[in-house]
Design a protein around this motif. Structure first.
Motif, PDB file in Angstrom:
ATOM      1  N   ASP A 157       0.811  -1.223   0.000  1.00  0.00           N
ATOM      2  CA  ASP A 157       0.000   0.000   0.000  1.00  0.00           C
ATOM      3  C   ASP A 157       0.845   1.274   0.000  1.00  0.00           C
ATOM      4  O   ASP A 157       0.459   2.285  -0.584  1.00  0.00           O
ATOM      5  CB  ASP A 157      -0.905   0.044   1.237  1.00  0.00           C
ATOM      6  N   LEU A 158       1.979   1.241   0.682  1.00  0.00           N
ATOM      7  CA  LEU A 158       2.780   2.437   0.908  1.00  0.00           C
ATOM      8  C   LEU A 158       3.860   2.597  -0.155  1.00  0.00           C
ATOM      9  O   LEU A 158       4.674   1.705  -0.346  1.00  0.00           O
ATOM     10  CB  LEU A 158       3.450   2.340   2.288  1.00  0.00           C
ATOM     11  N   PRO A 159       3.888   3.730  -0.878  1.00  0.00           N
ATOM     12  CA  PRO A 159       4.957   3.948  -1.859  1.00  0.00           C
ATOM     13  C   PRO A 159       6.331   3.890  -1.199  1.00  0.00           C
ATOM     14  O   PRO A 159       6.500   4.265  -0.038  1.00  0.00           O
ATOM     15  CB  PRO A 159       4.662   5.362  -2.384  1.00  0.00           C
ATOM     16  N   CYS A 167       7.708  -2.823  -4.783  1.00  0.00           N
ATOM     17  CA  CYS A 167       6.327  -2.402  -4.521  1.00  0.00           C
ATOM     18  C   CYS A 167       5.346  -3.060  -5.491  1.00  0.00           C
ATOM     19  O   CYS A 167       4.246  -3.454  -5.094  1.00  0.00           O
ATOM     20  CB  CYS A 167       6.216  -0.883  -4.610  1.00  0.00           C
ATOM     21  N   VAL A 168       5.752  -3.176  -6.750  1.00  0.00           N
ATOM     22  CA  VAL A 168       4.913  -3.861  -7.739  1.00  0.00           C
ATOM     23  C   VAL A 168       4.657  -5.300  -7.308  1.00  0.00           C
ATOM     24  O   VAL A 168       3.536  -5.806  -7.381  1.00  0.00           O
ATOM     25  CB  VAL A 168       5.583  -3.815  -9.129  1.00  0.00           C
ATOM     26  N   SER A 169       5.698  -5.969  -6.829  1.00  0.00           N
ATOM     27  CA  SER A 169       5.539  -7.374  -6.424  1.00  0.00           C
ATOM     28  C   SER A 169       4.601  -7.509  -5.235  1.00  0.00           C
ATOM     29  O   SER A 169       3.774  -8.431  -5.185  1.00  0.00           O
ATOM     30  CB  SER A 169       6.905  -7.987  -6.100  1.00  0.00           C
ATOM     31  N   LYS A 170       4.684  -6.598  -4.279  1.00  0.00           N
ATOM     32  CA  LYS A 170       3.835  -6.685  -3.093  1.00  0.00           C
ATOM     33  C   LYS A 170       2.408  -6.235  -3.402  1.00  0.00           C
ATOM     34  O   LYS A 170       1.445  -6.770  -2.830  1.00  0.00           O
ATOM     35  CB  LYS A 170       4.432  -5.869  -1.947  1.00  0.00           C
ATOM     36  N   GLY A 171       2.255  -5.274  -4.303  1.00  0.00           N
ATOM     37  CA  GLY A 171       0.914  -4.915  -4.758  1.00  0.00           C
ATOM     38  C   GLY A 171       0.243  -6.071  -5.480  1.00  0.00           C
ATOM     39  O   GLY A 171      -0.952  -6.333  -5.304  1.00  0.00           O
ATOM     40  N   GLY A 172       1.030  -6.803  -6.278  1.00  0.00           N
ATOM     41  CA  GLY A 172       0.503  -7.985  -6.948  1.00  0.00           C
ATOM     42  C   GLY A 172       0.107  -9.062  -5.966  1.00  0.00           C
ATOM     43  O   GLY A 172      -0.924  -9.736  -6.136  1.00  0.00           O
ATOM     44  N   MET A 173       0.893  -9.230  -4.902  1.00  0.00           N
ATOM     45  CA  MET A 173       0.566 -10.212  -3.872  1.00  0.00           C
ATOM     46  C   MET A 173      -0.760  -9.880  -3.188  1.00  0.00           C
ATOM     47  O   MET A 173      -1.536 -10.775  -2.841  1.00  0.00           O
ATOM     48  CB  MET A 173       1.697 -10.291  -2.847  1.00  0.00           C
ATOM     49  N   LYS A 174      -1.019  -8.602  -2.990  1.00  0.00           N
ATOM     50  CA  LYS A 174      -2.279  -8.178  -2.366  1.00  0.00           C
ATOM     51  C   LYS A 174      -3.473  -8.658  -3.190  1.00  0.00           C
ATOM     52  O   LYS A 174      -4.431  -9.233  -2.651  1.00  0.00           O
ATOM     53  CB  LYS A 174      -2.284  -6.655  -2.241  1.00  0.00           C
ATOM     54  N   VAL A 194       0.328 -11.198   5.742  1.00  0.00           N
ATOM     55  CA  VAL A 194       0.877 -10.486   6.892  1.00  0.00           C
ATOM     56  C   VAL A 194       1.874  -9.488   6.321  1.00  0.00           C
ATOM     57  O   VAL A 194       2.788  -9.862   5.581  1.00  0.00           O
ATOM     58  CB  VAL A 194       1.563 -11.447   7.876  1.00  0.00           C
ATOM     59  N   ALA A 195       1.688  -8.203   6.643  1.00  0.00           N
ATOM     60  CA  ALA A 195       2.480  -7.137   6.030  1.00  0.00           C
ATOM     61  C   ALA A 195       3.342  -6.440   7.073  1.00  0.00           C
ATOM     62  O   ALA A 195       2.870  -5.542   7.775  1.00  0.00           O
ATOM     63  CB  ALA A 195       1.554  -6.135   5.339  1.00  0.00           C
ATOM     64  N   PRO A 196       4.598  -6.842   7.201  1.00  0.00           N
ATOM     65  CA  PRO A 196       5.485  -6.193   8.170  1.00  0.00           C
ATOM     66  C   PRO A 196       5.876  -4.787   7.734  1.00  0.00           C
ATOM     67  O   PRO A 196       5.914  -4.471   6.535  1.00  0.00           O
ATOM     68  CB  PRO A 196       6.714  -7.106   8.190  1.00  0.00           C
ATOM     69  N   GLY A 197       6.188  -3.978   8.729  1.00  0.00           N
ATOM     70  CA  GLY A 197       6.827  -2.695   8.472  1.00  0.00           C
ATOM     71  C   GLY A 197       8.314  -2.847   8.640  1.00  0.00           C
ATOM     72  O   GLY A 197       8.935  -3.724   8.035  1.00  0.00           O
ATOM     73  N   ALA A 198       8.917  -2.018   9.473  1.00  0.00           N
ATOM     74  CA  ALA A 198      10.362  -2.066   9.707  1.00  0.00           C
ATOM     75  C   ALA A 198      10.663  -3.081  10.803  1.00  0.00           C
ATOM     76  O   ALA A 198      10.336  -2.862  11.968  1.00  0.00           O
ATOM     77  CB  ALA A 198      10.872  -0.688  10.110  1.00  0.00           C
ATOM     78  N   ILE A 199      11.270  -4.195  10.419  1.00  0.00           N
ATOM     79  CA  ILE A 199      11.563  -5.290  11.346  1.00  0.00           C
ATOM     80  C   ILE A 199      13.081  -5.421  11.496  1.00  0.00           C
ATOM     81  O   ILE A 199      13.828  -5.294  10.518  1.00  0.00           O
ATOM     82  CB  ILE A 199      10.972  -6.625  10.836  1.00  0.00           C
TER      83      ILE A 199
END
Length: 265
Positions: A157-159, A167-174, A194-199
């Motif tokens: 979701d976040l640019p 980002c394209v790959s994670k948008g596709g996963m969504k 499950v969408a991690p932020g800064a880990i």
């Protein structure tokens, strides 16, 4: 919450979030397949940690979970299918697939090469697609329900400037997850992100050693700290359990509030 009697495959589980997920699933009683691409020493470390869990799991009585390591490059479809087949061959079945393996490449959009684009999309989306397909075929053949948990990112979701392919790959996963929730529901198969932020993982070593950049990032996180692999792993274990049987097609953010508070510096 128990996963006793279940078998889980976690891709990219030789370190970081993947390793944390393997250990949490083993603590809940699952047998686990540890996948690695080029870090066999990390896979062995994960294996030894599973062996050391013993009775320290979250159950009153917990037998020693079994673990098995398999090398496979998730960017290669033939190897992806062999990974699923070998996992089933070793344990006799699979019940849970955690699509965790992922890579990123840093470059301004105008400098992204075809090779880097292919590397990111092959692992992060193509590999996930065909690992999930092969897993679903196994569940259909054995007429059993199952659980699919994808490790996405706040960047579905976040640019994230300079990481467009990621980002394209994670948008596709969504969208992949939403679509399969509809398509697989009648089979008793659930799928969630499950969408991690800064880990705090090895991939962020450079950030951790840069006080200025780390401080700027922490200002964007309302909870004021980086996440730990266990923060992600605990949610994965819940989604893999029968407690989450009525949850599918959703994304769960594990980011300390980053997504709704982030500002580019």
């Amino acid at each position: 919450m128990t996963l006793k009697g279940k078998v889980a495959l976690v891709t990219g589980s030789s370190q970081g979030i993947g390793q944390g997920i393997v250990l949490r699933l083993a603590q809940a009683g699952a047998d686990v397949v540890i996948n690695y691409r080029s870090h066999p020493e990390g896979a062995e470390e994960t294996l030894e940690k599973v062996k050391a869990i013993g009775g320290k799991c979250y159950l009153a009585e917990c037998p020693q979970s079994q673990a098995y390591t398999v090398q496979a490059d998730l960017g290669n479809v033939d190897m992806v299918r062999e990974l699923i087949a070998e996992s089933i061959g070793h344990f006799g079945k699979l019940d849970i697939l955690v699509n965790n393996a992922g890579i990123e490449k840093h470059a301004p959009f105008w400098d992204v090469t075809e090779a880097d684009y292919d590397a990111v999309l092959n692992v992060n989306l193509k590999g996930v697609f065909f690992a999930t397909q092969t897993f679903v075929q196994h569940l259909m053949e054995t007429k059993r329900p199952g659980k699919i948990i994808n490790i996405s990112s706040v960047h579905e979701d976040l640019p994230f400037p300079n990481f467009t392919a990621y980002c394209v790959s994670k948008g596709g996963m969504k969208m992949f997850t939403r679509n399969l929730a509809v398509e697989l529901g009648a089979l008793g198969i659930t799928i969630n992100n499950v969408a991690p932020g800064a880990i705090e993982t090895p991939i962020n070593t450079k950030l951790l050693n840069d006080p200025e950049k780390l401080g700027a990032l922490l200002k964007n996180i309302p909870l004021g700290r980086l996440g730990q692999p266990q923060d992600v792993a605990s949610l994965v274990a819940f989604l893999a359990s029968s407690n989450a049987d009525y949850i599918t097609g959703s994304t769960f953010f594990v980011d300390g509030g980053l997504l709704w508070n982030y500002q580019e510096q």
